[in-house]
Design a protein around this motif. Structure first.
Motif, PDB file in Angstrom:
ATOM      1  N   ASP A 364       0.944  -1.061   0.013  1.00  0.00           N
ATOM      2  CA  ASP A 364       0.019   0.198  -0.050  1.00  0.00           C
ATOM      3  C   ASP A 364       0.781   1.248  -0.070  1.00  0.00           C
ATOM      4  O   ASP A 364       0.490   2.151  -0.673  1.00  0.00           O
ATOM      5  N   ASP A 365       1.940   1.250   0.819  1.00  0.00           N
ATOM      6  CA  ASP A 365       2.785   2.402   1.091  1.00  0.00           C
ATOM      7  C   ASP A 365       3.572   2.698  -0.456  1.00  0.00           C
ATOM      8  O   ASP A 365       3.801   3.653  -1.031  1.00  0.00           O
ATOM      9  N   ARG A 368       1.278   4.297  -2.711  1.00  0.00           N
ATOM     10  CA  ARG A 368       1.020   5.556  -2.220  1.00  0.00           C
ATOM     11  C   ARG A 368       2.158   6.397  -3.006  1.00  0.00           C
ATOM     12  O   ARG A 368       1.868   7.659  -3.615  1.00  0.00           O
ATOM     13  N   ASN A 371       2.087   6.559  -6.808  1.00  0.00           N
ATOM     14  CA  ASN A 371       1.064   7.834  -7.446  1.00  0.00           C
ATOM     15  C   ASN A 371       0.949   9.164  -6.868  1.00  0.00           C
ATOM     16  O   ASN A 371       0.451   9.988  -7.527  1.00  0.00           O
ATOM     17  N   ASP A 372       2.056   9.383  -5.787  1.00  0.00           N
ATOM     18  CA  ASP A 372       2.222  10.771  -5.416  1.00  0.00           C
ATOM     19  C   ASP A 372       3.029  11.580  -6.335  1.00  0.00           C
ATOM     20  O   ASP A 372       4.062  12.101  -6.151  1.00  0.00           O
TER      21      ASP A 372
END
Length: 445
Positions: A364-365, A368, A371-372
């Motif tokens: 998940d990280d 994140r 996509n950041d």
């Protein structure tokens, strides 16, 4: 404005005069005439035959084209030769598939009696605005499908590549394309604004910077012109699991050093789960520094801009792992660690042989972090878990995801991005769908 500048020395080897307003008008007139005659009067098979010949000519003139690319923007010779070979593949691909892609598409009619088809026909004159980093390939992926359709092309190449631009135009002519089907023009930005506004021009394709894309889209929007944009990228390279870290590192190095790091879809941000992070950074840094091509960046200005970005990242607390000295257009390979998504560099595109590496706590990280970014062109995902690969690929915000491999682009595969990386697609069947009139023909009786 248009000059051949040797990036190894910074010396100007040749100057090309910019086009006069009369020359720009002549280019548009020729393209419009060719669109009305050849574009609408030739068959798909006839146009496909010209594309096949053009692909053959790229193979026959590979040495000359590659040498011109190296001379103008410093690309390693083997990569320049590979670029020309890819162009030949693209022209041959559309020669082979144009009739299939452009065939009438029958529709099931449920609203009443009769028949209906969608017929794909040309729009007319298109403007192409191309960059310096892949001087032949960028032209091929725009021109090939559109010439197959019967559109005609006015091509403004990058000011760094005037000799390659002229050589390409000669190959189109030699292949048998009529006058006006493909026209090279050394136009200024002000002239190009007028070309976009010209009612004879039906669409614009640009590959370049965000700034250029925004400017072109703004003008095109005011004049209701279709636009395809392929802009910047800061593609993530996500490592979640592996049973061969050395192979993954080799892929990472290849993904970062493509075209000396000057590719929009090169991997630039490496996101690695914590249990692999330390070993990855150690191996990746050693191999990236050892694997640097030794080629210059495209210009002194490009190296200076990259230097400012790297220096700013270090000033924010990042650590630069590198060897060698910057001089002229030469920029040593390097790896930036100690970054988070809060650093300004994490949201920028580093156009050169410098990589950013980020640790991720878990899947998940990693998603994140990946996509950041304001960009969404391509991405790379490495995992040994097929279910995880499918799940994460679906979650990545990008136009392209390559799973467990790099350098996997092909003439048959669509290319393009989302977010600030632009919109629209080139190559594959989607490459024929952007600038085509999908005309409905409904026959009731």
């Amino acid at each position: 404005m248009y000059a051949v500048t040797d990036p190894t020395t910074g010396e100007v080897a040749e100057l090309y005069p910019t086009a006069s307003d009369a020359e720009v008008e002549a280019a548009l007139t020729a393209a419009a005439h060719a669109a009305a005659t050849w574009g609408r009067g030739s068959t798909v098979a006839e146009r496909a035959a010209l594309l096949r010949r053009l692909g053959d000519l790229h193979q026959e003139h590979s040495e000359e084209l590659a040498a011109s690319i190296v001379r103008e923007m410093g690309k390693p010779l083997a990569e320049a030769e590979g670029e020309v070979g890819f162009c030949a593949d693209i022209y041959h691909y559309y020669a082979d598939h144009a009739e299939e892609f452009l065939a009438d598409e029958p529709l099931d009619v449920t609203s009443g009696p009769g028949t209906a088809v969608v017929r794909r026909s040309p729009l007319g004159v298109l403007l192409g605005i191309m960059p310096w980093n892949f001087p032949a390939y960028q032209v091929a992926r725009f021109a090939a499908p559109n010439l197959a359709i019967g559109n005609t092309v006015v091509l403004k190449h990058a000011p760094q590549c005037p000799a390659t631009a002229a050589l390409l135009e000669r190959l189109f002519t030699k292949a048998g394309f009529p006058e006006g089907a493909y026209v090279n023009v050394y136009a200024t930005n002000e002239q190009i604004a007028d070309v976009i506004a010209d009612p004879r021009v039906q669409g614009v394709s640009l590959t370049g910077s965000e700034r250029a894309g925004s400017a072109v889209a703004e003008i095109a929007g005011r004049h209701l012109k279709k636009v395809v944009l392929e802009l910047g990228g800061s593609d993530p390279f996500i490592v979640l699991s592996t049973d061969d870290l050395d192979a993954v590192v080799d892929s990472a190095v290849a993904a970062r050093l493509d075209n000396t790091g000057q590719a929009c879809n090169a991997a630039k941000r490496f996101v690695v789960v914590r249990d692999l992070y330390d070993a990855f950074v150690e191996k990746f840094t050693a191999r990236l520094l050892a694997g640097a091509t030794g080629a210059p960046l495209s210009s002194v200005a490009a190296a200076e801009n990259l230097g400012r970005q790297v220096d700013a990242a270090v000033a924010e607390g990042a650590t630069l792992h590198t060897e060698g000295e910057r001089h002229g257009a030469y920029f040593p390979a390097g790896v930036l660690t100690g970054l988070t998504t809060d650093h300004a560099a994490a949201r920028q595109e580093l156009f050169g042989p410098v990589a950013m590496v980020f640790p991720a706590a878990d899947e998940d990280d990693a998603v994140r972090i990946a996509n950041d970014t304001p960009y969404g062109l391509g991405s790379y995902l490495f995992t040994t878990d097929p279910a995880q690969a499918e799940r994460v690929a679906d979650r990545i915000e990008a136009g392209m995801v390559f799973v467990n491999g790099v350098g996997a682009e092909g003439a048959e595969l669509p290319f393009g991005g989302i977010k600030r990386s632009g919109f629209g697609r080139e190559l594959g069947r989607p490459g024929t769908e952007e600038f085509v009139n999908k005309k409905l023909i409904r026959t009731v009786a």
